[in-house]
Design a protein around this motif. Structure first.
Motif, PDB file in Angstrom:
ATOM      1  N   ASN A 206      -0.059  -0.139 -23.773  1.00  0.00           N
ATOM      2  CA  ASN A 206       0.964  -1.094 -23.318  1.00  0.00           C
ATOM      3  C   ASN A 206       1.768  -1.740 -24.446  1.00  0.00           C
ATOM      4  O   ASN A 206       2.347  -2.813 -24.273  1.00  0.00           O
ATOM      5  CB  ASN A 206       0.348  -2.174 -22.392  1.00  0.00           C
ATOM      6  CG  ASN A 206      -1.014  -2.568 -22.863  1.00  0.00           C
ATOM      7  OD1 ASN A 206      -1.214  -2.675 -24.075  1.00  0.00           O
ATOM      8  ND2 ASN A 206      -1.938  -2.741 -21.940  1.00  0.00           N
ATOM      9  N   GLU A 241       1.176   2.705 -19.857  1.00  0.00           N
ATOM     10  CA  GLU A 241       1.206   2.109 -18.517  1.00  0.00           C
ATOM     11  C   GLU A 241       2.632   1.631 -18.219  1.00  0.00           C
ATOM     12  O   GLU A 241       3.496   1.719 -19.084  1.00  0.00           O
ATOM     13  CB  GLU A 241       0.214   0.936 -18.484  1.00  0.00           C
ATOM     14  CG  GLU A 241      -1.214   1.438 -18.648  1.00  0.00           C
ATOM     15  CD  GLU A 241      -2.193   0.345 -19.034  1.00  0.00           C
ATOM     16  OE1 GLU A 241      -1.795  -0.834 -19.111  1.00  0.00           O
ATOM     17  OE2 GLU A 241      -3.364   0.703 -19.278  1.00  0.00           O
ATOM     18  N   ARG A 242       2.831   1.076 -17.017  1.00  0.00           N
ATOM     19  CA  ARG A 242       4.193   0.698 -16.610  1.00  0.00           C
ATOM     20  C   ARG A 242       4.575  -0.738 -17.005  1.00  0.00           C
ATOM     21  O   ARG A 242       5.702  -1.161 -16.810  1.00  0.00           O
ATOM     22  CB  ARG A 242       4.343   0.869 -15.092  1.00  0.00           C
ATOM     23  CG  ARG A 242       4.404   2.325 -14.711  1.00  0.00           C
ATOM     24  CD  ARG A 242       4.545   2.549 -13.240  1.00  0.00           C
ATOM     25  NE  ARG A 242       4.757   3.977 -13.017  1.00  0.00           N
ATOM     26  CZ  ARG A 242       5.947   4.545 -12.887  1.00  0.00           C
ATOM     27  NH1 ARG A 242       7.037   3.815 -12.928  1.00  0.00           N
ATOM     28  NH2 ARG A 242       6.045   5.848 -12.720  1.00  0.00           N
ATOM     29  N   LYS A 243       3.600  -1.489 -17.520  1.00  0.00           N
ATOM     30  CA  LYS A 243       3.851  -2.872 -17.973  1.00  0.00           C
ATOM     31  C   LYS A 243       3.690  -2.863 -19.479  1.00  0.00           C
ATOM     32  O   LYS A 243       2.580  -2.618 -19.969  1.00  0.00           O
ATOM     33  CB  LYS A 243       2.794  -3.792 -17.350  1.00  0.00           C
ATOM     34  CG  LYS A 243       3.327  -4.968 -16.660  1.00  0.00           C
ATOM     35  CD  LYS A 243       2.211  -5.693 -15.958  1.00  0.00           C
ATOM     36  CE  LYS A 243       2.713  -7.053 -15.541  1.00  0.00           C
ATOM     37  NZ  LYS A 243       1.740  -7.758 -14.761  1.00  0.00           N
ATOM     38  N   LYS A 254       9.103  -8.126 -22.895  1.00  0.00           N
ATOM     39  CA  LYS A 254       8.195  -7.613 -21.863  1.00  0.00           C
ATOM     40  C   LYS A 254       9.014  -6.778 -20.876  1.00  0.00           C
ATOM     41  O   LYS A 254      10.051  -7.252 -20.373  1.00  0.00           O
ATOM     42  CB  LYS A 254       7.549  -8.775 -21.089  1.00  0.00           C
ATOM     43  CG  LYS A 254       6.748  -9.715 -21.965  1.00  0.00           C
ATOM     44  CD  LYS A 254       5.387  -9.150 -22.286  1.00  0.00           C
ATOM     45  CE  LYS A 254       4.565 -10.115 -23.131  1.00  0.00           C
ATOM     46  NZ  LYS A 254       3.502  -9.468 -23.881  1.00  0.00           N
ATOM     47  N   GLU A 256       8.757  -4.185 -17.375  1.00  0.00           N
ATOM     48  CA  GLU A 256       7.968  -3.620 -16.268  1.00  0.00           C
ATOM     49  C   GLU A 256       8.797  -2.561 -15.565  1.00  0.00           C
ATOM     50  O   GLU A 256       9.984  -2.795 -15.272  1.00  0.00           O
ATOM     51  CB  GLU A 256       7.643  -4.705 -15.247  1.00  0.00           C
ATOM     52  CG  GLU A 256       6.571  -5.677 -15.689  1.00  0.00           C
ATOM     53  CD  GLU A 256       6.340  -6.747 -14.623  1.00  0.00           C
ATOM     54  OE1 GLU A 256       6.496  -7.930 -14.964  1.00  0.00           O
ATOM     55  OE2 GLU A 256       6.053  -6.370 -13.462  1.00  0.00           O
ATOM     56  N   ASP A 258       8.909  -0.196 -12.171  1.00  0.00           N
ATOM     57  CA  ASP A 258       8.324   0.102 -10.852  1.00  0.00           C
ATOM     58  C   ASP A 258       8.161   1.603 -10.676  1.00  0.00           C
ATOM     59  O   ASP A 258       8.746   2.395 -11.408  1.00  0.00           O
ATOM     60  CB  ASP A 258       9.286  -0.370  -9.739  1.00  0.00           C
ATOM     61  CG  ASP A 258       9.290  -1.878  -9.625  1.00  0.00           C
ATOM     62  OD1 ASP A 258       8.518  -2.517 -10.348  1.00  0.00           O
ATOM     63  OD2 ASP A 258      10.087  -2.376  -8.806  1.00  0.00           O
ATOM     64  N   ARG A 264      12.415  -4.303 -14.952  1.00  0.00           N
ATOM     65  CA  ARG A 264      12.514  -5.755 -15.155  1.00  0.00           C
ATOM     66  C   ARG A 264      12.228  -6.076 -16.621  1.00  0.00           C
ATOM     67  O   ARG A 264      11.282  -5.554 -17.202  1.00  0.00           O
ATOM     68  CB  ARG A 264      11.533  -6.505 -14.259  1.00  0.00           C
ATOM     69  CG  ARG A 264      12.103  -6.812 -12.885  1.00  0.00           C
ATOM     70  CD  ARG A 264      11.173  -7.683 -12.085  1.00  0.00           C
ATOM     71  NE  ARG A 264       9.847  -7.099 -12.002  1.00  0.00           N
ATOM     72  CZ  ARG A 264       9.517  -6.131 -11.144  1.00  0.00           C
ATOM     73  NH1 ARG A 264      10.405  -5.657 -10.305  1.00  0.00           N
ATOM     74  NH2 ARG A 264       8.290  -5.653 -11.134  1.00  0.00           N
TER      75      ARG A 264
END
Ligand SMILES: N[C@@H](CCC[C@H](N)C(=O)O)C(=O)O
Length: 285
Positions: A206, A241-243, A254, A256, A258, A264
């Motif tokens: 991440n 990961e997606r975050k 940061k 994110e 989907d 975002r």
């Protein structure tokens, strides 16, 4: 106040905000270049121009320091959202902004001393289709393709997050290398609208470290849309990961992503100064 400006940065990526309604002169290419120049003007990585919008509450144009226009800017959008909130144009904490690269939603999620500080922007959906980025590539998507430069080759990944990006995954990041090859990649014939360039190193599931060469601006300390583009690429390639936290020389953002590739972005912004453009600065434009 006529020709009022605010200079603000997001992680060292700095913009001058102007309001078209208050300007006494036309923001021509010559004017943009002069205002963004650190010796002849104020100095910045670009200009954010508040314009009317019939689709949204606010309209934004993004001008690069070479006078070209960008479709979208991540740091630019957070800086513009802060301006709208701090200077009383936006009276709610959530509002929409129209850019040439699509509509976005901005949310003030933290204030400091009554001013917007941490801002989240829904940047829209990532586009991987070569034709829509645009990139001249035989395959429908330009992921893991070869880019030939005069003295070397790179494996590239391309994505649009409203504006176009070319991401090169690296084991080690080298500032001199991106400063040397950034312009050649930006202006390569594969990219009809030129391109923003990122060198990216995945450091954990991440966290990704990123260096940036911006279209129309060159080396910058951070870029919001670049962070989004890198995040989409490393997720697409199954590396993270997606975050994610995107770590740049100017600081962290940061991101994110989907399942349907909606992006975002959350990060801080700080005002540097405000004032009036000098009469002699805007003479002879
Ligand atoms: N700094 C920006 C990107 C600005 C636009 C870019 N130079 C382009 O031409 O696409 C960001 O934070 O996204």
């Amino acid at each position: 106040m006529q020709n009022f400006f605010v200079k603000t940065h997001g992680l060292g990526n700095d913009y001058i905000v102007l309001n078209q309604d208050d300007m006494s002169f036309e923001l021509t290419r010559k004017a943009i270049v002069r205002i963004c120049d650190v010796h002849f003007g104020i100095g910045s990585d670009g200009i954010l121009l508040k314009v009317p919008s019939d689709k949204s509450e606010f309209g934004l144009r993004i001008l690069n320091p070479d006078g070209s226009e960008a479709e979208k800017s991540g740091n630019g959008l957070r800086i513009f959202a802060k301006y709208l909130y701090d200077y009383g144009f936006a009276t709610k904490k959530i509002f929409s902004i129209e850019t040439p690269g699509g509509l976005v939603k901005a949310e003030i999620i933290e204030e400091k001393n009554g001013k917007a500080f941490r801002i989240k922007v829904d940047m829209g959906k990532a586009i991987f289709e070569s034709k829509r980025i645009p990139v001249k590539c035989e395959n429908e998507e330009c992921i893991g393709e070869t880019l030939k430069l005069v003295d070397r080759e790179y494996e590239i990944n391309c994505v649009s997050v409203g504006n176009p990006h070319c991401i090169i995954l690296k084991d080690e990041l080298n500032e001199d290398e991106i400063k040397t090859y950034g312009s050649e990649i930006e202006n390569h014939e594969m990219f009809p609208n030129r391109i923003n360039v990122q060198f990216a190193k995945v450091v954990s599931p991440n966290e990704v470290e990123v260096l940036i060469w911006e279209r129309g601006a060159g080396w910058t300390l951070a870029s919001g849309s670049s962070s989004c583009a890198v995040a989409c690429t490393v997720v697409k390639r199954g590396l993270t990961e997606r975050k994610l936290t995107i770590k740049m020389p100017g600081g962290d953002l940061k991101i994110e992503i989907d399942e349907d590739w909606e992006i975002r972005m959350t990060g801080d912004v700080r005002e540097i100064c405000s004032g009036t453009l000098g009469a002699e600065l805007i003479q002879d434009l």
